[in-house]
Design a protein around this motif. Structure first.
Motif, PDB file in Angstrom:
ATOM      1  N   ASN A 159       0.793  -0.825   0.212  1.00  0.00           N
ATOM      2  CA  ASN A 159       0.387   0.564  -0.083  1.00  0.00           C
ATOM      3  C   ASN A 159       0.569   1.576   0.274  1.00  0.00           C
ATOM      4  N   SER A 163       1.136   3.878  -3.539  1.00  0.00           N
ATOM      5  CA  SER A 163       0.810   5.555  -3.029  1.00  0.00           C
ATOM      6  C   SER A 163       1.950   6.462  -2.888  1.00  0.00           C
ATOM      7  N   ILE A 170      -5.144   4.824  -1.640  1.00  0.00           N
ATOM      8  CA  ILE A 170      -5.163   3.476  -1.595  1.00  0.00           C
ATOM      9  C   ILE A 170      -6.453   3.611  -0.810  1.00  0.00           C
TER      10      ILE A 170
END
Length: 279
Positions: A159, A163, A170
């Motif tokens: 994640n 990102s 996310i």
């Protein structure tokens, strides 16, 4: 048969010496290797719930890419193969406890694991970060995620990377099931996770309108393992040779195609790296 096995043992021991393991070999008992050769059967721990690397077919037999690899090992040793289903939570314990002789079970190679089981080199496979997205979106590059909602699992390291690196927004869920349902519900344009897990989903037949469209990133190599005490002995050196030969011959690329696994750059690179310079 016994004569052939003795010759194979001598050849493997010679290989160990050539690989620079003379000092270590002097202390080797080769208990597991000798046990396998004496009983004429190799017991390998494989996954039974991770299609297409290891799963049960309609008859209940465990099949898959890693099962084929285990069969190649048994054939090379001149023994029969028995597979035992293992899970991520018990595969190393099974090897430590002697319930299996070796393991080929989608295990990432990590420093902490090398202290518990004998992970041989070179690594035979890898997994990395990728996304699953609707085929209709036709994503082609990671930059397509910038500013878009992407589903993920809470706590997954993917994640933060996606990102920060690509500007994806996310939307994290407590579990993968929730994240994937949100993808179906069009609450995000993609689900970011481990590419091997995505391939497993795509192979299930439940995601026919989805694909894994991007090039995987941040590879994490997989390692097969023998008992820790035999890593630098006959068994460990034998498996290093097997894996080297698989890379040089392109056998793993062949098995990847057989089981419908999306081609990985890792295997292509390893095949080129270990190519026979004369050919």
């Amino acid at each position: 048969m016994r004569y052939m096995k003795q010759n194979l043992l001598v050849a493997a021991a010679a290989s160990a010496m050539l690989l620079g393991s003379v000092g270590a070999s002097a202390e080797c008992t080769n208990d597991v290797w000798n046990k396998v050769m004496d009983r004429g059967k190799l017991v390998v721990g494989v996954k039974a719930d991770y299609k297409p690397w290891g799963y049960r077919d309609e008859s209940g037999n465990i099949v898959g890419m890693e099962v084929d690899m285990a069969q190649l090992v048994a054939d090379a040793m001149g023994v029969e193969l028995e597979t035992i289903a293992v899970q991520s939570s018990n595969r190393m314990q099974f090897l430590e406890q002697g319930k299996i002789d070796m393991m080929i079970a989608t295990m990432s190679d990590r420093p902490d694991r090398r202290k518990i089981v004998g992970i041989t080199q070179p690594n035979y496979y890898t997994s990395g970060t990728n996304v699953m997205s609707p085929t209709a979106l036709s994503l082609t590059e990671w930059e397509n995620l910038r500013g878009k909602p992407v589903c993920g699992k809470q706590g997954a390291f993917y994640n933060k990377i996606v990102s920060e690196r690509y500007g994806a927004e996310i939307v994290a869920f407590t579990g993968n099931a929730e994240a994937k349902q949100a993808l179906r519900d069009k609450k995000c344009i993609a689900w970011v996770y481990d590419d091997s897990s995505i391939v497993s989903d795509l192979s299930s037949g439940n995601w026919n309108d989805f694909e894994m469209p991007l090039a995987s990133e941040d590879d994490n190599p997989w390692g097969l393992a023998v008992p820790l005490g035999e890593k630098d002995c006959v068994f460990g050196n034998f498996m290093s040779g097997m894996t080297y030969n698989w890379h040089q011959s392109g056998k793993l690329i062949e098995l990847e195609k057989k089981w419908g696994i999306q081609a990985t750059k890792y295997l292509v690179d390893q095949h080129a790296r270990h190519a026979d310079w004369i050919q």
